[in-house]
Design an enzyme around this catalytic site. Structure first.
Site, PDB file in Angstrom:
ATOM      1  N   ALA A  88      45.527  34.049  48.978  1.00 28.51           N
ATOM      2  CA  ALA A  88      46.510  33.381  48.123  1.00 28.51           C
ATOM      3  C   ALA A  88      47.227  32.243  48.839  1.00 28.51           C
ATOM      4  O   ALA A  88      47.323  32.213  50.068  1.00 28.51           O
ATOM      5  CB  ALA A  88      47.548  34.404  47.652  1.00 28.51           C
ATOM      6  N   SER A  94      40.667  32.179  44.825  1.00 24.76           N
ATOM      7  CA  SER A  94      41.579  33.221  44.374  1.00 24.76           C
ATOM      8  C   SER A  94      42.271  32.834  43.072  1.00 24.76           C
ATOM      9  O   SER A  94      42.624  31.675  42.859  1.00 24.76           O
ATOM     10  CB  SER A  94      42.645  33.468  45.447  1.00 24.76           C
ATOM     11  OG  SER A  94      43.647  34.346  44.989  1.00 24.76           O
ATOM     12  N   TYR A 142      41.857  39.044  38.796  1.00 21.97           N
ATOM     13  CA  TYR A 142      42.414  40.329  38.436  1.00 21.97           C
ATOM     14  C   TYR A 142      42.239  40.521  36.933  1.00 21.97           C
ATOM     15  O   TYR A 142      42.228  39.549  36.174  1.00 21.97           O
ATOM     16  CB  TYR A 142      43.902  40.390  38.799  1.00 21.97           C
ATOM     17  CG  TYR A 142      44.162  40.270  40.275  1.00 21.97           C
ATOM     18  CD1 TYR A 142      44.121  41.391  41.094  1.00 21.97           C
ATOM     19  CD2 TYR A 142      44.438  39.036  40.857  1.00 21.97           C
ATOM     20  CE1 TYR A 142      44.351  41.288  42.459  1.00 21.97           C
ATOM     21  CE2 TYR A 142      44.673  38.917  42.211  1.00 21.97           C
ATOM     22  CZ  TYR A 142      44.627  40.048  43.014  1.00 21.97           C
ATOM     23  OH  TYR A 142      44.842  39.946  44.357  1.00 21.97           O
ATOM     24  N   THR A 153      38.882  41.940  41.610  1.00 24.03           N
ATOM     25  CA  THR A 153      39.510  42.778  42.631  1.00 24.03           C
ATOM     26  C   THR A 153      39.911  44.094  41.992  1.00 24.03           C
ATOM     27  O   THR A 153      40.654  44.117  41.009  1.00 24.03           O
ATOM     28  CB  THR A 153      40.729  42.071  43.229  1.00 24.03           C
ATOM     29  OG1 THR A 153      40.283  40.942  43.986  1.00 24.03           O
ATOM     30  CG2 THR A 153      41.509  43.006  44.142  1.00 24.03           C
ATOM     31  N   LYS A 181      35.228  43.623  44.167  1.00 22.02           N
ATOM     32  CA  LYS A 181      35.756  43.596  45.539  1.00 22.02           C
ATOM     33  C   LYS A 181      36.818  44.679  45.685  1.00 22.02           C
ATOM     34  O   LYS A 181      37.745  44.758  44.892  1.00 22.02           O
ATOM     35  CB  LYS A 181      36.376  42.223  45.830  1.00 22.02           C
ATOM     36  CG  LYS A 181      37.002  42.084  47.212  1.00 22.02           C
ATOM     37  CD  LYS A 181      37.550  40.673  47.385  1.00 22.02           C
ATOM     38  CE  LYS A 181      38.193  40.479  48.749  1.00 22.02           C
ATOM     39  NZ  LYS A 181      39.463  41.235  48.877  1.00 22.02           N
ATOM     40  N   HIS A 210      41.228  45.171  51.098  1.00 20.41           N
ATOM     41  CA  HIS A 210      42.227  44.120  50.849  1.00 20.41           C
ATOM     42  C   HIS A 210      42.917  43.704  52.156  1.00 20.41           C
ATOM     43  O   HIS A 210      44.106  43.382  52.174  1.00 20.41           O
ATOM     44  CB  HIS A 210      43.264  44.608  49.838  1.00 20.41           C
ATOM     45  CG  HIS A 210      43.759  43.525  48.929  1.00 20.41           C
ATOM     46  ND1 HIS A 210      43.434  43.455  47.598  1.00 20.41           N
ATOM     47  CD2 HIS A 210      44.556  42.454  49.151  1.00 20.41           C
ATOM     48  CE1 HIS A 210      44.019  42.406  47.038  1.00 20.41           C
ATOM     49  NE2 HIS A 210      44.706  41.776  47.972  1.00 20.41           N
TER      50      HIS A 210
END
Length: 376
Positions: A96, A123, A145, A171, A244, A268
């Site tokens: 990020a 991202s 996400y 993710t 992921k 992560h």
């Protein structure tokens, strides 16, 4: 002083980058340049940071089995992942807020990846629009996400398809943002002028304007997410899906069952559940489950060319690096990221020569063994 970075040393530049010869050097250079709040945000892990440290320790539990008197005059580091030819088996992991490290942010990172000849996994939390990353021409996948607002999720997927991204990377290890003591102490917020460019339009304006965009963003995660939702996501486009955040072999099976093209073994970067094993320790189990049914990649604690080769020997098609990219970006912008990747590529090549393995594709299970175990 900006909350993003400290004033640059006037003597910094190409000459300064030449003094940086490994990932640790970039880390130290970034620490000197970044504001403490930003440095802590990039560096920190969940709770007591055991898993953060374990990721690096885990690679050291594997040692090489060297072969001698093998012709290694010509070394081939290239490989193919999901149809994309890479100059080395290292992708840019999704991380990020790159504009906290450098004014050009993700655009600088993307240009560096394109120059090196590798893929960038952009991202959702980028500080530039996904279309601006695509405009650099970098080979690209999109990390996202899955939100409770499925309209927002669908919008991001359609934008990624339109912008030429070639894979989606959901993710799956983040039902909510993990507790990180450093961020709590620093009361981390995005400084004025920076925003979550891909989703700012969907955030609570009051929270976003206060700098609490990350909290506003995380409140939209779908905490009821199941593998059926990943199947739904796969149905939104023809792009391959590579979840992921897989650290359990049963999750690898579940991913394949819903049509995933592969998985990324990841915790992560130690930022979510403290107490998970290092990714090097779980990688072989996931590889055994996936077999030839998909591609397996891995991230977490990759800090040298030897780590890259060990990951390949344990069955990963390639690795992703996150923090080293951020350190390099903070140290020298696009040029810093290019140099970091060049050094990493040199280390991979040297490791192969020392091992007596001229082609990356020849690296296999016999290349490593557990430290302390007897060789065959």
């Amino acid at each position: 002083m900006s909350t993003a970075s400290k004033p640059a040393d006037p003597d910094d530049g190409a000459a300064g980058l030449e003094q940086l010869v490994c990932c640790d050097d970039f880390h130290e250079a970034a620490k000197a340049r970044l504001a403490p709040m930003v440095y802590d945000y990039y560096r920190s892990g969940a709770l007591r940071e055991w898993t953060l440290a374990e990721n690096e320790r885990a690679w050291n539990r594997w040692v090489f089995c060297r072969r001698s008197l093998v012709g290694v005059a010509d070394i081939d580091l290239s490989t193919t992942v999901l149809g994309q030819r890479l100059s080395l088996p290292v992708l840019v992991a999704p991380t990020a807020f790159h504009r906290l490290a450098d004014p050009a942010g993700e655009v600088a990172t993307a240009r560096a990846a394109a120059a090196i000849g590798t893929t960038m996994v952009a991202s959702t939390l980028a500080t530039v629009r996904l279309e601006d990353i695509a405009a650099t021409g970098v080979p690209r996948w999109f990390q996202l996400y899955v939100f409770a607002d499925r309209g927002l999720t669908r919008e991001l997927v359609h934008r990624a398809v339109a912008a030429g991204y070639t894979a989606l990377v959901p993710t799956i290890d983040t039902p909510t943002v993990g507790i990180r003591y450093a961020d709590q102490r620093n009361r981390f917020v995005l400084p004025p002028g920076l925003e979550m460019a891909n989703v700012i339009h969907a955030l609570d304006p009051e929270l976003a304007e206060s700098g609490s965009a990350l909290r506003a963003f995380s409140e939209q995660f779908d905490q009821s997410l199941t593998w059926r939702d990943i199947e739904w996501l796969a149905g939104l486009s023809e792009l391959p899906i590579v979840p992921k955040g897989v650290t359990h072999p049963d999750d690898a099976r579940a991913a394949l069952a819903v049509g995933a093209a592969g998985v990324i073994v990841s915790n992560h970067g130690g930022r979510q559940l403290d107490g998970e094993p290092g990714t090097a320790d779980v990688l072989p189990e996931v590889v055994d489950v996936v077999g030839d049914a998909g591609v397996v990649l891995v991230d977490g604690g990759i800090r040298s060319g030897t780590d890259v080769v060990k990951a390949r020997a344990l069955g990963a098609a390639a690795v992703l690096v996150g923090r080293p990219v951020l350190w390099a970006l903070a140290a020298g912008g696009q040029a810093g990221v290019e140099r970091m990747f060049t050094l990493l590529r040199d280390e991979v090549a040297d490791t192969l020569r020392q091992l007596g393995v001229p082609r990356l594709d020849d690296v296999g299970p016999g290349t490593v063994r557990r430290a302390g175990s007897s060789s065959s």
